[in-house]
Write a protein that holds these residues in place. Structure first.
Motif, mmCIF file in Angstrom:
data_model
loop_
_atom_site.group_PDB
_atom_site.id
_atom_site.type_symbol
_atom_site.label_atom_id
_atom_site.label_comp_id
_atom_site.label_asym_id
_atom_site.label_seq_id
_atom_site.Cartn_x
_atom_site.Cartn_y
_atom_site.Cartn_z
ATOM 1 N N ASN A 24 -79.461 1.672 33.803
ATOM 2 C CA ASN A 24 -80.203 0.473 33.726
ATOM 3 C C ASN A 24 -79.906 -0.405 34.754
ATOM 4 O OD1 ASN A 24 -81.170 -1.999 32.963
ATOM 5 N ND2 ASN A 24 -81.172 -1.142 30.758
ATOM 6 N N GLY A 25 -78.414 -0.566 35.124
ATOM 7 C CA GLY A 25 -78.110 -1.305 36.122
ATOM 8 C C GLY A 25 -78.241 -0.949 37.574
ATOM 9 N N ALA A 26 -78.124 0.393 37.576
ATOM 10 C CA ALA A 26 -78.435 1.014 38.995
ATOM 11 C C ALA A 26 -79.906 1.139 39.161
ATOM 12 C CB ALA A 26 -77.836 2.549 39.121
ATOM 13 N N ASN A 27 -80.877 1.084 38.328
ATOM 14 C CA ASN A 27 -82.210 1.077 38.633
ATOM 15 C C ASN A 27 -82.900 -0.276 38.484
ATOM 16 O OD1 ASN A 27 -85.330 1.946 38.047
ATOM 17 N ND2 ASN A 27 -84.145 3.811 38.160
ATOM 18 N N SER A 109 -83.884 8.563 43.995
ATOM 19 C CA SER A 109 -84.344 7.074 44.607
ATOM 20 C C SER A 109 -85.705 7.081 43.937
ATOM 21 C CB SER A 109 -84.360 6.890 45.982
ATOM 22 O OG SER A 109 -83.227 7.156 46.619
ATOM 23 N N ALA A 110 -85.992 7.432 42.806
ATOM 24 C CA ALA A 110 -87.319 7.337 42.051
ATOM 25 C C ALA A 110 -87.204 6.323 41.150
ATOM 26 C CB ALA A 110 -87.754 8.745 41.493
ATOM 27 N N HIS A 111 -88.192 5.348 41.358
ATOM 28 C CA HIS A 111 -87.921 4.090 40.454
ATOM 29 C C HIS A 111 -88.737 4.421 39.260
ATOM 30 C CE1 HIS A 111 -89.496 -0.300 39.565
ATOM 31 N NE2 HIS A 111 -88.221 -0.029 39.120
ATOM 32 N N VAL A 112 -87.832 4.160 38.118
ATOM 33 C CA VAL A 112 -88.497 4.277 36.596
ATOM 34 C C VAL A 112 -88.138 3.229 35.825
ATOM 35 C CG1 VAL A 112 -89.052 6.944 36.989
ATOM 36 C CG2 VAL A 112 -86.817 6.055 35.811
ATOM 37 N N SER A 113 -88.600 3.130 34.620
ATOM 38 C CA SER A 113 -88.198 2.043 33.740
ATOM 39 C C SER A 113 -87.127 2.881 32.577
ATOM 40 C CB SER A 113 -89.374 1.367 33.016
ATOM 41 O OG SER A 113 -88.851 0.591 32.032
ATOM 42 N N ILE A 536 -90.130 -15.427 33.813
ATOM 43 C CA ILE A 536 -90.961 -16.123 33.112
ATOM 44 C C ILE A 536 -91.560 -15.070 32.000
ATOM 45 C CG2 ILE A 536 -92.990 -17.306 32.480
ATOM 46 C CD1 ILE A 536 -92.281 -18.896 35.204
ATOM 47 N N THR A 537 -92.064 -13.931 32.570
ATOM 48 C CA THR A 537 -92.763 -12.844 31.788
ATOM 49 C C THR A 537 -91.658 -12.071 30.816
ATOM 50 O OG1 THR A 537 -94.274 -12.527 33.619
ATOM 51 C CG2 THR A 537 -93.847 -10.723 31.670
ATOM 52 N N THR A 538 -90.646 -11.877 31.461
ATOM 53 C CA THR A 538 -89.302 -11.146 30.571
ATOM 54 C C THR A 538 -88.990 -12.083 29.442
ATOM 55 O OG1 THR A 538 -88.933 -10.054 32.598
ATOM 56 C CG2 THR A 538 -87.266 -10.058 30.727
ATOM 57 N N LEU A 539 -88.802 -13.328 29.936
ATOM 58 C CA LEU A 539 -88.349 -14.158 28.885
ATOM 59 C C LEU A 539 -89.264 -14.309 27.563
ATOM 60 C CD1 LEU A 539 -86.559 -16.769 31.094
ATOM 61 C CD2 LEU A 539 -85.397 -14.990 29.489
ATOM 62 N N ILE A 540 -90.309 -14.504 27.924
ATOM 63 C CA ILE A 540 -91.570 -14.754 27.005
ATOM 64 C C ILE A 540 -91.593 -13.431 26.040
ATOM 65 C CG2 ILE A 540 -93.934 -14.802 26.535
ATOM 66 C CD1 ILE A 540 -94.349 -16.513 28.920
ATOM 67 N N PHE A 541 -91.497 -12.326 26.555
ATOM 68 C CA PHE A 541 -91.522 -10.946 25.903
ATOM 69 C C PHE A 541 -90.087 -10.889 24.899
ATOM 70 C CE2 PHE A 541 -95.137 -10.158 28.281
ATOM 71 C CZ PHE A 541 -95.460 -8.972 27.872
ATOM 72 N N SER A 542 -89.109 -11.441 25.498
ATOM 73 C CA SER A 542 -87.815 -11.230 24.741
ATOM 74 C C SER A 542 -87.765 -12.131 23.727
ATOM 75 C CB SER A 542 -86.511 -11.641 25.667
ATOM 76 O OG SER A 542 -85.498 -11.679 25.181
ATOM 77 N N GLN A 543 -88.376 -13.232 23.896
ATOM 78 C CA GLN A 543 -88.310 -14.348 22.581
ATOM 79 C C GLN A 543 -89.280 -13.891 21.542
ATOM 80 O OE1 GLN A 543 -86.612 -17.063 22.672
ATOM 81 N NE2 GLN A 543 -85.940 -16.733 25.008
ATOM 82 N N TYR A 544 -90.262 -12.973 21.688
ATOM 83 C CA TYR A 544 -90.788 -12.254 20.663
ATOM 84 C C TYR A 544 -90.381 -10.822 20.500
ATOM 85 C CZ TYR A 544 -93.857 -16.274 21.019
ATOM 86 O OH TYR A 544 -94.668 -17.463 21.225
ATOM 87 N N LYS A 545 -89.230 -10.586 20.623
ATOM 88 C CA LYS A 545 -88.544 -9.243 20.489
ATOM 89 C C LYS A 545 -89.358 -8.017 21.086
ATOM 90 C CE LYS A 545 -86.518 -11.235 16.069
ATOM 91 N NZ LYS A 545 -86.301 -11.266 14.659
ATOM 92 N N THR A 550 -87.921 -4.790 32.974
ATOM 93 C CA THR A 550 -87.961 -6.066 33.922
ATOM 94 C C THR A 550 -88.289 -5.263 35.411
ATOM 95 O OG1 THR A 550 -85.654 -6.410 32.633
ATOM 96 C CG2 THR A 550 -86.170 -7.337 35.144
ATOM 97 N N SER A 551 -88.266 -4.061 35.494
ATOM 98 C CA SER A 551 -88.818 -3.392 36.851
ATOM 99 C C SER A 551 -90.367 -3.498 36.979
ATOM 100 C CB SER A 551 -88.351 -2.145 36.905
ATOM 101 O OG SER A 551 -87.063 -1.905 36.733
ATOM 102 N N MET A 552 -90.837 -3.465 35.645
ATOM 103 C CA MET A 552 -92.470 -3.461 35.751
ATOM 104 C C MET A 552 -92.693 -4.977 36.038
ATOM 105 S SD MET A 552 -93.548 -1.229 32.654
ATOM 106 C CE MET A 552 -93.149 0.525 32.544
ATOM 107 N N CYS A 553 -91.971 -5.676 35.419
ATOM 108 C CA CYS A 553 -92.393 -7.280 35.542
ATOM 109 C C CYS A 553 -92.267 -7.616 37.172
ATOM 110 C CB CYS A 553 -91.422 -8.150 34.937
ATOM 111 S SG CYS A 553 -91.713 -8.157 32.887
ATOM 112 N N ILE A 554 -91.259 -7.217 37.674
ATOM 113 C CA ILE A 554 -91.120 -7.601 39.087
ATOM 114 C C ILE A 554 -91.855 -7.075 39.921
ATOM 115 C CG2 ILE A 554 -89.194 -5.807 39.566
ATOM 116 C CD1 ILE A 554 -89.043 -9.622 41.025
ATOM 117 N N THR A 555 -92.327 -5.770 39.486
ATOM 118 C CA THR A 555 -93.279 -5.086 40.482
ATOM 119 C C THR A 555 -94.689 -5.485 40.315
ATOM 120 O OG1 THR A 555 -92.160 -2.939 40.007
ATOM 121 C CG2 THR A 555 -94.390 -2.721 40.770
ATOM 122 N N GLY A 556 -94.940 -6.204 39.271
ATOM 123 C CA GLY A 556 -96.295 -6.872 39.094
ATOM 124 C C GLY A 556 -96.315 -8.136 39.939
#
Length: 607
Positions: A24-27, A109-113, A536-545, A550-556
């Protein structure tokens, strides 16, 4: 006694859980910090230190909330019928499936979630254990697979919107002005306000149960959040604005970092009479002078050519490294697979030659490996066994310190002649370049946004890793299946957070070197917008469990900011397509690995 027999299962499950957190940290974390490092706002080592602090703080303060979704929201606890060994085996197989898939992808070096890898693996294990009907496929009040997989499209879209809004605000208020430097100076406290508010809100809004923040009234949340945000903005107005005003407006090249404590007195500080150019870094993504200087140094040492002339384990054929294949003088230098392999090997050898010149343990280890190559024949030959004894200590040092000393920018040098290099040159051509003085101001703000993004990742993703481990530990230690409302111990969250940071520090470079600038052009003003939109996106989703990648958020957010250049050609859509393909394929592959593993162990012959 039964659970004592399953201690070895718990040990193996713990190893896979920690490996999943490491990946998780490495990716994911590496992808989140790639924007800051590629924008040259922070160095890789600075990113490591900041990540360590804010990742752990985010995990410990708010990370426990998403753990319940991973642990209980996909496979109903009642499905195990209080059979602790089966539950322990189920989450061990889930961790093994996710860790194996993400490790393979990171190695290549393949980026996955990692989030979706774990969720998919748990779903596969659920099918193998209780059948497809027992898995929660629906929304389930935000806890089922339907809610989680909805984030596959929702999270990148939301992050793209937030990132685009923030960057367009910067673009209209600052970049489009005839003299953008003063505008960047005087508006900078606003972005400190935004960063401080978002980070504080994530702590106090449904925040840490350990601090009792999850029961505070609305007035408390608003006052504390705005108080911290405005406090940070006021401090930046008192100290930061006068400092950067003297540096980029007055062009005072004699200014030092400790002068920032003089505050408003810096407005009266006279600039040198010969001050003509502001002393700020060059934030250009591609810097040919750096490449040429590095090339000349390595050529004079013989590091690249010597390696290329060898026909050993490095794999270069014919002993020839073409300077034309380096791609600096012609666009069509790389025409076949052999040229491409030679080119990439040459870039790697230049990097290793640079490391051999450094002092310290890593320099010693790299020189030891270079000066003591393995000889001909199999490993059991006497001369190879002697070399192996000499090389083993160096291998250990390199494994521990190679990632810490990795230079992301040097690793990308020498690829301009490749097909992807030419494609990125076309993408960069559609992105407007802004003055370094303006970008320099946003490099400070990007540090805040990067720390906020790392805090958000700790708040969200540590729960994904600790959830399965908490279930395994509870089942092993109590002998009963984990209750749906069981709390996650704080020490487990801390261990997982540190493991995530360790993965980023030692192996994150493998993702950062390919994800830094392969989607669109990066700069501090763009990067801060990307990171803030993702946070902002990650925190909003986290607040609602809702566990969200995070990779998808930064990519978007990266795509959203890239489109703000005014043309779709400013985004590398081929790389976007590859990312989307890898995200989609993660679901069935990780699910199959976890499900097949669980099915084999659960139905194995036994006495």
């Amino acid at each position: 006694m039964v659970m004592e027999a399953y201690t070895y299962v718990f040990v193996i499950g713990t190893m896979f859980a920690l490996l999943e957190a490491y990946n998780n940290g490495a990716n994911d974390v590496a992808n989140a910090w790639a924007t800051s490092v590629s924008s040259r706002s922070v160095t890789y080592r600075q990113a490591m230190l900041l990540c360590l602090v804010f990742e752990v703080v985010g995990a410990v303060s708010v990370g426990a909330r998403t753990a319940a979704t991973i642990k209980n929201g996909i496979i109903p606890i009642s499905a195990f019928h209080d059979n602790a060994p089966v539950q322990l085996l189920a989450f061990t197989c889930a961790s093994a499936g996710a860790a194996s898939w993400v490790m393979w992808c990171t190695r290549h070096s393949a980026h996955v979630s990692s989030t979706y890898s774990l969720v998919s693996s748990i779903a596969g294990v659920g099918i193998a254990t209780i059948g497809a009907k027992g898995v929660k496929w629906g929304w389930e009040k935000g806890n089922g697979l339907g809610a989680i997989f909805a984030g596959l499209l929702m999270a990148p879209a939301c992050a793209a919107g937030f990132g685009a809004i923030i960057f367009m605000l910067i673009k209209l208020v600052v970049h489009k002005r005839k003299n953008p430097v003063p505008w960047a100076v005087w508006t900078s406290p606003f972005f400190f306000l935004v960063a401080g508010t978002i980070c504080t809100l994530s702590i106090v809004y449904k925040g840490s149960p350990q601090l009792g923040l999850n029961k505070k009234p609305a007035w408390y949340i608003v006052s504390v959040t705005l108080g911290v945000g405005f406090g940070l903005a006021i401090l930046s107005a008192i100290f930061f604005v006068p400092f950067v005003h003297a540096k980029v407006v007055k062009k005072d090249y004699t200014l030092r970092w400790f002068h920032i404590f003089q505050g408003p007195l810096l407005f009266k500080r006279p600039a040198p009479s010969d001050a003509e150019v502001a002393k700020v870094p060059d934030y250009a993504v591609v810097q040919h002078d750096e490449e040429d200087e590095d090339q000349s140094v390595t050529d004079s040492s013989g590091g690249v050519k010597e390696s290329a002339e060898k026909t050993g384990s490095e794999g270069l054929k014919d002993g020839v490294v073409s300077r034309t294949a380096a791609g600096r003088d012609t666009e069509n230098a790389v025409t076949n697979a052999t040229d491409y392999k030679v080119l990439m090997e040459e870039a790697r050898q230049r990097h290793h030659a640079h490391l051999r010149k450094t002092r310290g343990p890593l320099g010693w280890a790299m020189r030891t490996l270079h000066e003591n190559p393995m000889g001909a024949g199999s490993i059991y030959e006497l001369h190879n066994l002697k070399m192996l004894i000499i090389r083993i200590p160096a291998y250990i040092v390199v494994a521990a310190l190679y990632g810490v000393n990795y230079d992301i920018h040097r690793a990308q040098i020498g690829i301009l002649g490749t097909p992807e290099g030419r494609r990125m040159a076309r993408v960069y051509a559609h992105a407007e370049k802004y003055p370094n003085e303006v970008e320099h101001l946003y490099s400070f703000i990007q540090v805040i946004t990067a720390c906020t993004a790392s805090f958000a990742h700790g708040a969200n993703d540590v729960g994904n890793s600790v959830g399965v481990w908490a279930a395994m530990y509870s089942a092993w230690s109590t002998g009963h299946a984990t209750a749906a409302s069981a709390d996650v111990p704080l020490w487990q969250i801390a261990v997982m957070a540190l493991t995530i940071c360790f993965g980023f520090i030692t192996y994150g470079f493998n993702i950062m070197k390919v994800m830094g600038n392969k989607l669109t052009y990066h700069s501090p003003s763009r990067g801060s917008s990307m990171e803030m939109g993702a946070a902002i996106t990650t925190l909003i989703f986290s607040q609602y469990k809702l566990p969200v990648s995070t990779s998808m958020c930064i990519t978007g957010a990266t795509i959203g900011v890239g489109l703000c250049n005014g043309t779709w050609r400013a985004v590398n859509w081929q790389r976007v397509g590859l990312l989307l393909f890898s995200w989609i394929m993660t679901i069935p592959i990780a699910g199959l690995i976890g499900g097949i593993t669980m099915g084999l162990f659960l139905n194995a012959p036994h006495f």
